[in-house]
Design a protein around this motif. Sequence first.
Motif, PDB file in Angstrom:
ATOM      1  N   ALA A  51       0.836  -1.206   0.000  1.00 58.19           N
ATOM      2  CA  ALA A  51       0.000   0.000   0.000  1.00 58.19           C
ATOM      3  C   ALA A  51       0.867   1.251   0.000  1.00 58.19           C
ATOM      4  N   ARG A  52       1.934   1.237   0.814  1.00 60.99           N
ATOM      5  CA  ARG A  52       2.816   2.407   0.879  1.00 60.99           C
ATOM      6  C   ARG A  52       3.563   2.602  -0.436  1.00 60.99           C
ATOM      7  N   ALA A  53       3.973   1.510  -1.064  1.00 54.47           N
ATOM      8  CA  ALA A  53       4.664   1.603  -2.358  1.00 54.47           C
ATOM      9  C   ALA A  53       3.747   2.237  -3.402  1.00 54.47           C
ATOM     10  N   LEU A  54       2.491   1.782  -3.459  1.00 54.31           N
ATOM     11  CA  LEU A  54       1.545   2.332  -4.434  1.00 54.31           C
ATOM     12  C   LEU A  54       1.245   3.801  -4.140  1.00 54.31           C
ATOM     13  N   GLN A  55       1.147   4.129  -2.853  1.00 53.36           N
ATOM     14  CA  GLN A  55       0.886   5.519  -2.463  1.00 53.36           C
ATOM     15  C   GLN A  55       2.031   6.413  -2.904  1.00 53.36           C
ATOM     16  N   ARG A  56       3.265   5.960  -2.670  1.00 58.09           N
ATOM     17  CA  ARG A  56       4.437   6.761  -3.023  1.00 58.09           C
ATOM     18  C   ARG A  56       4.598   6.879  -4.537  1.00 58.09           C
ATOM     19  N   ILE A  57       4.531   5.749  -5.215  1.00 64.53           N
ATOM     20  CA  ILE A  57       4.744   5.765  -6.664  1.00 64.53           C
ATOM     21  C   ILE A  57       3.613   6.516  -7.363  1.00 64.53           C
ATOM     22  N   GLY A  58       2.431   6.507  -6.737  1.00 64.81           N
ATOM     23  CA  GLY A  58       1.300   7.242  -7.295  1.00 64.81           C
ATOM     24  C   GLY A  58       1.492   8.745  -7.316  1.00 64.81           C
ATOM     25  N   ARG A  59       2.532   9.248  -6.625  1.00 62.19           N
ATOM     26  CA  ARG A  59       2.835  10.685  -6.663  1.00 62.19           C
ATOM     27  C   ARG A  59       3.374  11.081  -8.044  1.00 62.19           C
ATOM     28  N   ALA A  60       3.894  10.093  -8.788  1.00 58.77           N
ATOM     29  CA  ALA A  60       4.329  10.357 -10.168  1.00 58.77           C
ATOM     30  C   ALA A  60       3.127  10.191 -11.079  1.00 58.77           C
ATOM     31  N   GLY A  61       3.010  11.061 -12.079  1.00 55.90           N
ATOM     32  CA  GLY A  61       1.862  10.987 -12.966  1.00 55.90           C
ATOM     33  C   GLY A  61       0.589  11.122 -12.179  1.00 55.90           C
ATOM     34  N   HIS A  62       0.500  12.198 -11.370  1.00 58.61           N
ATOM     35  CA  HIS A  62      -0.592  12.356 -10.411  1.00 58.61           C
ATOM     36  C   HIS A  62      -1.943  12.531 -11.094  1.00 58.61           C
ATOM     37  N   LYS A  63      -1.928  13.002 -12.343  1.00 57.45           N
ATOM     38  CA  LYS A  63      -3.190  13.190 -13.048  1.00 57.45           C
ATOM     39  C   LYS A  63      -3.725  11.845 -13.537  1.00 57.45           C
ATOM     40  N   LEU A  64      -5.008  11.858 -13.846  1.00 62.47           N
ATOM     41  CA  LEU A  64      -5.741  10.614 -14.119  1.00 62.47           C
ATOM     42  C   LEU A  64      -5.123   9.747 -15.214  1.00 62.47           C
ATOM     43  N   HIS A  65      -4.734  10.348 -16.339  1.00 60.96           N
ATOM     44  CA  HIS A  65      -4.271   9.542 -17.467  1.00 60.96           C
ATOM     45  C   HIS A  65      -2.749   9.508 -17.592  1.00 60.96           C
ATOM     46  N   ASP A  66      -2.030  10.032 -16.591  1.00 65.70           N
ATOM     47  CA  ASP A  66      -0.567   9.978 -16.604  1.00 65.70           C
ATOM     48  C   ASP A  66      -0.088   8.583 -16.203  1.00 65.70           C
ATOM     49  N   VAL A  67       1.165   8.296 -16.512  1.00 64.22           N
ATOM     50  CA  VAL A  67       1.785   7.030 -16.112  1.00 64.22           C
ATOM     51  C   VAL A  67       2.440   7.204 -14.737  1.00 64.22           C
ATOM     52  N   SER A  68       2.165   6.273 -13.823  1.00 59.06           N
ATOM     53  CA  SER A  68       2.857   6.260 -12.530  1.00 59.06           C
ATOM     54  C   SER A  68       4.155   5.482 -12.714  1.00 59.06           C
ATOM     55  N   LYS A  69       5.252   6.206 -12.693  1.00 64.56           N
ATOM     56  CA  LYS A  69       6.550   5.585 -12.968  1.00 64.56           C
ATOM     57  C   LYS A  69       7.360   5.523 -11.682  1.00 64.56           C
ATOM     58  N   GLY A  70       7.740   4.318 -11.289  1.00 68.46           N
ATOM     59  CA  GLY A  70       8.493   4.148 -10.049  1.00 68.46           C
ATOM     60  C   GLY A  70       9.667   3.218 -10.217  1.00 68.46           C
ATOM     61  N   ARG A  71      10.755   3.542  -9.539  1.00 65.81           N
ATOM     62  CA  ARG A  71      11.947   2.690  -9.538  1.00 65.81           C
ATOM     63  C   ARG A  71      12.337   2.387  -8.093  1.00 65.81           C
ATOM     64  N   LEU A  72      12.429   1.104  -7.777  1.00 74.60           N
ATOM     65  CA  LEU A  72      12.869   0.674  -6.446  1.00 74.60           C
ATOM     66  C   LEU A  72      14.351   0.339  -6.527  1.00 74.60           C
TER      67      LEU A  72
END
Length: 867
Positions: A369-390
Motif C-alpha cells: 500500500a505504501r509503495a503504491l501511495q508513493r509511486i502514485g505521486r508520479a503521474g498524479h493526473k488521471l491519465h498519466d503514467v505512474s513511474k516508479g523505480r525501487l
Amino acid sequence: MINQAALREKNEILNILDPLVKEWFFSHFKDFSIPQLYGVMPIFERKNILISAPTGGTKTLTAFLAIINYLVSLARKNELEEKVYAVYCSPLKALSNDIFVNLEKPLSEINELAKSKNIELQNIRVAVRTGDTTAVEKQKMLKKCPHILVTTPETIAIVLNSPKFSEKMKAVEFLLIDEIHALASNKRGVHLSLSLERLQDVSLFNPVRIGLSATIAPLEEITSFLVGFENGKQRECLLADVNFTKKVDFKVLCPVPNMIDVTSAEMHHGLYSLLDDLIQKHKTTLIFTNTRSATERVINHLKEKFPTKYLDNIGAHHSSLSKELRFSIEKRLREGLLKVVVTSTSLELGIDIGYVDLVILLGSPKSVARALQRIGRAGHKLHDVSKGRLVVLDRDDLVECSVLLKEAVERKIDKIQIPKNCLDVLCQHIYGMAIAKIWNIEEMFKLIKRSYCYHELTREDFLSVISYLSGEYALEARNVYAKIWYDQKTKEIGKKGRLARVIYMTNLGTIPEESFVNVIIAAPFSRKDEKIGMIDEGFLERLKKGEVFVLGGHKYEFLYTRGMNVYVNASVARPPTIPSWFSEMLPLSFDLALSIGNFRKNLAGLFEGGKSEEKIKEWISEYLYNDQNSVDEIYNYFYEQFKFSKIPHSARLLIEHWNNGGKHYVIFSSLYGRRVNDALSRAIAYAVGRFGGRDVELGINDNGFYLASQEPMQVERALKEISSKNIKEILEEAIDKTEVFKRRFRHCATRALMILRNYKGKRKSVGRQQFSSGFMLAAARKTSADFPVLREAKREVLEDLMDINNTKLVLDWINQGKIKTEIVHNELPSPFALNLIIQGHADLMKVEDKMEFLKRMHKAIMERIGK
C-alpha cells in the motif's frame, strides 16, 4: 450493511448538475472520470460512500462535485443559511490549505461565470480551521460562517466543545474524510471516529459520510470505520473500489551487477550515478528514503558528486524541518522550480505537489500500500503514467522489493490494523462530552458504541474510565483530580471544575510529544556525571538494561534513566546490540512478509526437488517482474543458502546455533516482520531468563531475530513454553520494567489527561511530563492492576507497537505443525542470517568494513559449500 456502488450513466450526472456547474466542469475537463461515475450520484442521493482509487484518481473532485452543485443551487435561489453544510477533514494541516486553494478556485470561477450571465449568486464561503488558525480568523468565522469547513480531526473535537461555533455545526449535511487510510490505523483515527458520532448526535440531520482512500485493504473494514454502528448494526454504506488500471511502470534496479563482489566505493559510485542518470532523464523526480538522516545524506552526496547539477534545484522534505521550510519546498515543487526533492515519509499523502514524472524508492517501503501511495505521486493526473523505480543495495532488499513489486502490480494489498477500545482516547472524549452537557450514562455508553473503534467496548471498561475520571482511584496526592461527577442514583454525568473547558481545549489530541534525552556517563564510571550527547526517545524505547549502543563513534552500556537523562557506562568491550537508526525504520507488513515466505517456500521446493539452474531461473523470471541480472542475483542467494544449510520459509522456522569468540548466538530466521519478531524475541528472551539465562542480548529485524549470551541458553525449551494462550501474560511481564513501557505510559497518561501538557497558561516540557509520569506509574500500579491508563499502555505496546495478534497466529501455526522448527548448528552464520548479525555492529563498522566483512564471510561460505 456494505453494498458495492454501481457505475452510473453519464446522463444521470448531467441531469442533476446545475447549468453553471456543468459549464464550469466541461471548461476544465473533457468528461467524467470513473470515480465520478461511481461517486457523484450516491452523494447527490445522500448515501454514505467510501471511494477507493489510486493516487491522482480525481477522488477529491468526485466528492466535492455533488456538494458544490448543491450549494450553487441553493445560492442561486438565495437560500444559503448561516451554517456549516459540509465538513472536510484531512489528516494534514498542509493538505487542508491545499484543498482550500482547490475549492476557492472553482467556486470563484463559477461565481465569475454567474456574473457574466447576470445570474445573482450568494457567496459560497470556504474556511480552513486548524491548530494554526488565529483567534481573529476564528472570530471572523463566527460572524460569517463558512459553508464548507476544511479542518483536521483534532479541530473537529475542539469545535464540538466551542459553544458559539458548535451552533453553526448543528445542521451539517456532509462529512468528508480524506486520506482515511492514513487515519484509520492510528489513534488519530480512533479519536476522529468518536468525534463523528458526537457530531452526528448534535446534528439535526444524519450527515452523509464520504470517505476517500488510496488503495488499501481491507476496504470493508475501512468502510465500517467510516460509518460506524446504529443499534448494534453497521450503518448502510456503498463501497466504490475503483480499480481502474492507471498505467504503471515499475522496476527494481540495482546500482551494481554483483551485490557481494563489490567495494563500498563502487557501490557508492554506482548508486549516485544511477540516481543522477534517472533524475536527468526526467523533468521532476521525487526520491523517498525511509529515514530523515538518509534524506539529508542523499542530498549531501548528490551535491558533492555533481556540484554543477544540483545547487538551487534540489530540496529536502521531512517532519524535522520547520513548517515554513516544508511549505517553501512544496511551493517550489508546484511551480516546477525543483529538479529533485528527497523526502522520508512526509510527502506520501495527497498534497498537490505539481508535476512529478518519476518516483524513486531507496530501499523497500515495507508495504505494498505504501509503495503504491508513493509511486502514485508520479503521474498524479488521471491519465498519466505512474513511474516508479525501487533501488536496492543488498540481497534481502532485492528479494523483498521484487516480491513487493509483484504484489503491487497484481494489486494484492496488505491489510492495515485499526486500533480498538483505546481507553486513553475514550477518557478524553468522555471529558469533552461531559463539558458539552449533562449526560445520562446509558445514553453516553450507547453513543460511544456507535463508533466502529468502540462497538465492542465492554461495560466494565467503560465504567473503569468513568471511575478514573470521577476520582474514585484517589490520585489527588499526585495532582490528578476528578474531571467529571457521576451521580449513581440519577445515572447522570457532568463536568467538574471551572477550568474544565480550558483544560480540555489546551490538552486535546493524540499525537505524543517526543523529545531528545541526555546521555550521561554515570558518576562511578567518571569523576562526575558527564553529559556526552543526546538520543531521541524513539531510540531509547528500544533499550533495556545492559544494551550497548553507539553515540559519536563510541560504545556505551545503558544502565538506567531518570526523567530525561540516560545514564551509561563508557567502559564497555562488548559490541553494540542495537543500531542507532533502528527507531526510524518502517516495519515490514505481516502480509508482505508472508508473501515473501511463500516465495521462499516455492524456491526451496525447486532446489530440494533437484531442478536445474536453468529451470529455477526460468521460474523466478516468470514469477517476478525482474530483469535477468536480478534473477541471477536471487538464484545465487538462494543457492548459497540451500547448499550451506536449509532455506527458511513460510512453513519452516530455521533456528541456527553459532558460536563466535565465546559468545553463543541463536538465530531465528522468522520472516514475519519486525513487529511480530519484536514480540516473539522478547517473549523467548524473558522465558530464557526464567530458566536461568542472564544478560541475554537481542537483535531483531524484519527477517528474524537473534539471542546472544556468554552463557548457555535454553532457547528451544523457551519456545515450547510459549503459546498463543500465555504470550500476552508473558509479554506483559517482559515489558513491565522496560523503557518502552515507561514512555508509552506517559503518552497514554497525557492523552487521558492524567498529565496536563498545558495548565493555566504554562506549558509542561516533555522532561517534566516524563518526571510526573514516573510517579504516576508507581501510583497507578499501587491503585489497581485494572487501572484503565495502565491497561491501555500495555495494550498499545502489545497491539500497536508490536503485533501480538499475528504473533499468536504464528505460535498456533507452530503448535499445529503448519510451521516446522528445524535446528541447525553452524560454524558460520548462514547467508540469510548475515544481515541480521551485521546490523548489531553497523554503527562501529564503516561502510567499507561492512562490505569487506560481507565479502570475507561470503568467501568462507563459498569455500564451505565447495563453490
